[in-house]
Write an enzyme that holds these catalytic residues in place. Structure first.
Site, PDB file in Angstrom:
ATOM      1  N   ARG A 206     -16.672  -8.338  26.288  1.00 49.35           N
ATOM      2  CA  ARG A 206     -16.093  -8.191  24.950  1.00 49.35           C
ATOM      3  C   ARG A 206     -16.504  -9.397  24.115  1.00 49.35           C
ATOM      4  O   ARG A 206     -16.707 -10.499  24.660  1.00 49.35           O
ATOM      5  CB  ARG A 206     -14.556  -8.135  25.032  1.00 49.35           C
ATOM      6  CG  ARG A 206     -14.005  -6.839  25.573  1.00 49.35           C
ATOM      7  CD  ARG A 206     -14.138  -5.690  24.567  1.00 49.35           C
ATOM      8  NE  ARG A 206     -13.567  -4.441  25.053  1.00 49.35           N
ATOM      9  CZ  ARG A 206     -14.272  -3.434  25.578  1.00 49.35           C
ATOM     10  NH1 ARG A 206     -15.582  -3.525  25.707  1.00 49.35           N
ATOM     11  NH2 ARG A 206     -13.680  -2.324  25.966  1.00 49.35           N
TER      12      ARG A 206
ATOM     13  N   HIS B 238     -22.663  -2.440  20.506  1.00 51.44           N
ATOM     14  CA  HIS B 238     -21.669  -1.964  21.483  1.00 51.44           C
ATOM     15  C   HIS B 238     -22.069  -0.580  22.038  1.00 51.44           C
ATOM     16  O   HIS B 238     -21.345   0.404  21.875  1.00 51.44           O
ATOM     17  CB  HIS B 238     -20.272  -1.917  20.844  1.00 51.44           C
ATOM     18  CG  HIS B 238     -19.168  -1.934  21.855  1.00 51.44           C
ATOM     19  ND1 HIS B 238     -17.997  -2.606  21.667  1.00 51.44           N
ATOM     20  CD2 HIS B 238     -19.047  -1.344  23.078  1.00 51.44           C
ATOM     21  CE1 HIS B 238     -17.197  -2.442  22.713  1.00 51.44           C
ATOM     22  NE2 HIS B 238     -17.826  -1.676  23.577  1.00 51.44           N
TER      23      HIS B 238
HETATM   24  P1  NDP Z   1     -12.724  -3.907  36.532  1.00 51.89           P
HETATM   25  O1  NDP Z   1     -11.296  -4.039  36.202  1.00 51.89           O
HETATM   26  O2  NDP Z   1     -13.150  -2.878  37.529  1.00 51.89           O
HETATM   27  O3  NDP Z   1     -13.270  -5.320  37.059  1.00 51.89           O
HETATM   28  C1  NDP Z   1     -12.936  -6.507  36.463  1.00 51.89           C
HETATM   29  C2  NDP Z   1     -13.522  -7.664  37.248  1.00 51.89           C
HETATM   30  O4  NDP Z   1     -13.265  -8.883  36.523  1.00 51.89           O
HETATM   31  C3  NDP Z   1     -12.883  -7.830  38.627  1.00 51.89           C
HETATM   32  O5  NDP Z   1     -13.856  -8.216  39.569  1.00 51.89           O
HETATM   33  C4  NDP Z   1     -11.899  -8.978  38.399  1.00 51.89           C
HETATM   34  O6  NDP Z   1     -11.620  -9.768  39.558  1.00 51.89           O
HETATM   35  C5  NDP Z   1     -12.652  -9.814  37.395  1.00 51.89           C
HETATM   36  N1  NDP Z   1     -11.716 -10.670  36.656  1.00 51.89           N
HETATM   37  C6  NDP Z   1     -10.681 -10.298  35.871  1.00 51.89           C
HETATM   38  N2  NDP Z   1     -10.015 -11.381  35.415  1.00 51.89           N
HETATM   39  C7  NDP Z   1     -10.645 -12.452  35.937  1.00 51.89           C
HETATM   40  C8  NDP Z   1     -10.423 -13.846  35.874  1.00 51.89           C
HETATM   41  N3  NDP Z   1      -9.384 -14.376  35.187  1.00 51.89           N
HETATM   42  N4  NDP Z   1     -11.262 -14.664  36.554  1.00 51.89           N
HETATM   43  C9  NDP Z   1     -12.274 -14.147  37.279  1.00 51.89           C
HETATM   44  N5  NDP Z   1     -12.541 -12.828  37.395  1.00 51.89           N
HETATM   45  C10 NDP Z   1     -11.729 -12.000  36.736  1.00 51.89           C
HETATM   46  O7  NDP Z   1     -13.496  -3.680  35.155  1.00 51.89           O
HETATM   47  P2  NDP Z   1     -14.821  -2.854  34.879  1.00 51.89           P
HETATM   48  O8  NDP Z   1     -15.891  -3.372  35.769  1.00 51.89           O
HETATM   49  O9  NDP Z   1     -14.546  -1.400  34.885  1.00 51.89           O
HETATM   50  O10 NDP Z   1     -15.119  -3.260  33.340  1.00 51.89           O
HETATM   51  C11 NDP Z   1     -15.281  -4.592  32.944  1.00 51.89           C
HETATM   52  C12 NDP Z   1     -15.325  -4.683  31.426  1.00 51.89           C
HETATM   53  O11 NDP Z   1     -16.562  -4.219  30.910  1.00 51.89           O
HETATM   54  C13 NDP Z   1     -14.308  -3.837  30.657  1.00 51.89           C
HETATM   55  O12 NDP Z   1     -13.019  -4.393  30.693  1.00 51.89           O
HETATM   56  C14 NDP Z   1     -14.895  -3.844  29.258  1.00 51.89           C
HETATM   57  O13 NDP Z   1     -14.436  -4.970  28.544  1.00 51.89           O
HETATM   58  C15 NDP Z   1     -16.402  -3.991  29.512  1.00 51.89           C
HETATM   59  N6  NDP Z   1     -17.123  -2.780  29.127  1.00 51.89           N
HETATM   60  C16 NDP Z   1     -18.052  -2.864  28.119  1.00 51.89           C
HETATM   61  C17 NDP Z   1     -18.764  -1.756  27.735  1.00 51.89           C
HETATM   62  C18 NDP Z   1     -19.818  -1.850  26.703  1.00 51.89           C
HETATM   63  O14 NDP Z   1     -20.337  -0.805  26.263  1.00 51.89           O
HETATM   64  N7  NDP Z   1     -20.222  -3.032  26.293  1.00 51.89           N
HETATM   65  C19 NDP Z   1     -18.539  -0.446  28.353  1.00 51.89           C
HETATM   66  C20 NDP Z   1     -17.567  -0.462  29.410  1.00 51.89           C
HETATM   67  C21 NDP Z   1     -16.880  -1.594  29.760  1.00 51.89           C
HETATM   68  P3  NDP Z   1     -10.949  -9.120  40.887  1.00 51.89           P
HETATM   69  O15 NDP Z   1     -12.036  -8.261  41.498  1.00 51.89           O
HETATM   70  O16 NDP Z   1     -10.614 -10.278  41.704  1.00 51.89           O
HETATM   71  O17 NDP Z   1      -9.793  -8.303  40.406  1.00 51.89           O
HETATM   72  C1  OXD Z   2     -15.448   0.654  27.116  1.00 55.09           C
HETATM   73  C2  OXD Z   2     -16.394   0.341  26.063  1.00 55.09           C
HETATM   74  O1  OXD Z   2     -14.557  -0.158  27.391  1.00 55.09           O
HETATM   75  O2  OXD Z   2     -17.137   1.238  25.620  1.00 55.09           O
HETATM   76  O3  OXD Z   2     -15.565   1.732  27.727  1.00 55.09           O
HETATM   77  O4  OXD Z   2     -16.476  -0.813  25.628  1.00 55.09           O
END
Ligand code: NDP
Ligand code: OXD
Length: 308
Positions: A223, A271
């Protein structure tokens, strides 16, 4: 029992048809048509204001249309309502494509070659094997792990960082703030795939860039709120970082005079790294509703205390 969907109409119509075909017992309403608001147990939306939520007094689950849920204010969602993020294989596939492309762009100096082309300058840069380019992924969740699977096939040495410890084949994993610096020292290319939470907001700052090796590159597909924009500009302008691929911005779209638009070391996209795919995501959504109906655990439920 009924579902209300508020969002892109084309996707909504596809989901309505899919639900009618696969589970005719579920009434699928396309907002602004909601049927009897008292019967609405499930709401599917990208955003939902407090007032909007209040129109459904018996709401049980709020489904995000996307993988991220930071656009919702958890404090405004009643405790009795579960918030669920979208675990769509179509989103994962889009993210894998985008991040692979961005990684290869940085690895193969495409920002330089675009600049050289503009100047009619024919200048090869020494090719560095993928095995010498270390790639670090912040966020080892659904999308981080999908990306890792693909990057492995290209031969990059891989490093990962997450909140809790992970063990992933052929990936050196780090966890927690104590191990962040160690992780960053290995990142010739850093990919941010974190969710935006109180803990991760502004994480991509000067301290992080300074800890990365000279000449490193950044890919932010998490983000815009993860990035301290001025710190990135300083690191690129000093030459410590040599490139950034950014798919997300704090303000989308950024203002016309934003320095990122014209920066020669930044590749900016609107995005688009991944988009929810109606076919695959519709099935995930229906399966989750059916699980909830049976009293089973749904996939992607957000844990309120950690914010993702
Ligand atoms: P998940 O919830 O599956 O994974 C999140 C990961 O981040 C986990 O490994 C988690 O650790 C880690 N994490 C969270 N908080 C912390 C922290 N404080 N310190 C270290 N690691 C942390 O999310 P997704 O993989 O499904 O998606 C990730 C993000 O991608 C979404 O939230 C969104 O913002 C972004 N996104 C962007 C898109 C775009 O088009 N640009 C499209 C889709 C998503 P742990 O494994 O230990 O829980
Ligand atoms: C999502 C995105 O979170 O598109 O799916 O950013």
């Amino acid at each position: 029992m009924s579902v209300v969907y508020k969002g892109d109409q084309r996707r909504g119509r596809r989901w309505k048809d899919l639900f009618a075909e696969l589970d005719p017992d579920v009434q699928f309403h396309l907002w602004p048509e909601v049927g009897n608001p008292e019967e609405v147990k499930y709401l599917v939306a990208w955003e939902a204001s407090n007032d909007f939520l209040k129109t459904f007094p018996n709401l049980q689950v709020l489904f995000s249309v996307g993988a991220g849920t930071d656009q919702f204010d958890l404090a405004q969602i009643p405790d009795s309502v579960l918030l669920v993020r979208m675990l769509d294989p179509g989103i994962a596939q889009g993210m894998v494509e985008y991040v692979t492309c961005a990684t290869l762009n940085l690895h193969r100096h495409m920002l330089d070659y675009v600049a050289f082309q503009r100047e009619a300058h024919w200048q090869p840069i020494q090719l560095q094997p993928a095995s010498d380019r270390r790639v670090g992924i912040m966020g080892l969740g659904n999308l981080g792990q999908a990306v890792i699977k693909q990057l492995k096939t290209l031969g990059f040495p891989l490093y990962g960082w997450s909140r809790s410890p992970h063990s992933i084949d052929e990936v050196t994993c780090f966890a927690g703030w104590d191990q962040l610096q160690d992780f960053l020292h290995h990142c010739d290319i850093l990919i941010c795939l974190l969710p935006l939470t109180d803990e991760t907001r502004g994480i991509l700052d000067q301290n992080v860039f300074d800890a990365m090796p000279p000449g490193a590159g950044l890919i932010n597909v998490g983000r815009g709120g993860h990035l301290c924009e001025q710190d990135l500009l300083s690191s690129l302008n000093s030459g410590h970082l040599t490139g950034a691929v950014l798919d997300v911005m704090n303000e989308e779209p950024p203002r016309k005079d934003h320095p990122f638009w014209s920066h020669s070391r930044i590749l900016l996209t609107p995005h688009v790294a991944a988009m929810t795919q109606p076919e695959t995501a519709g099935r995930v959504l229906l399966e989750n509703i059916q699980r909830h109906q049976r009293g089973e655990t749904m996939s992607g439920v957000v844990e309120r205390d950690r914010g993702y």
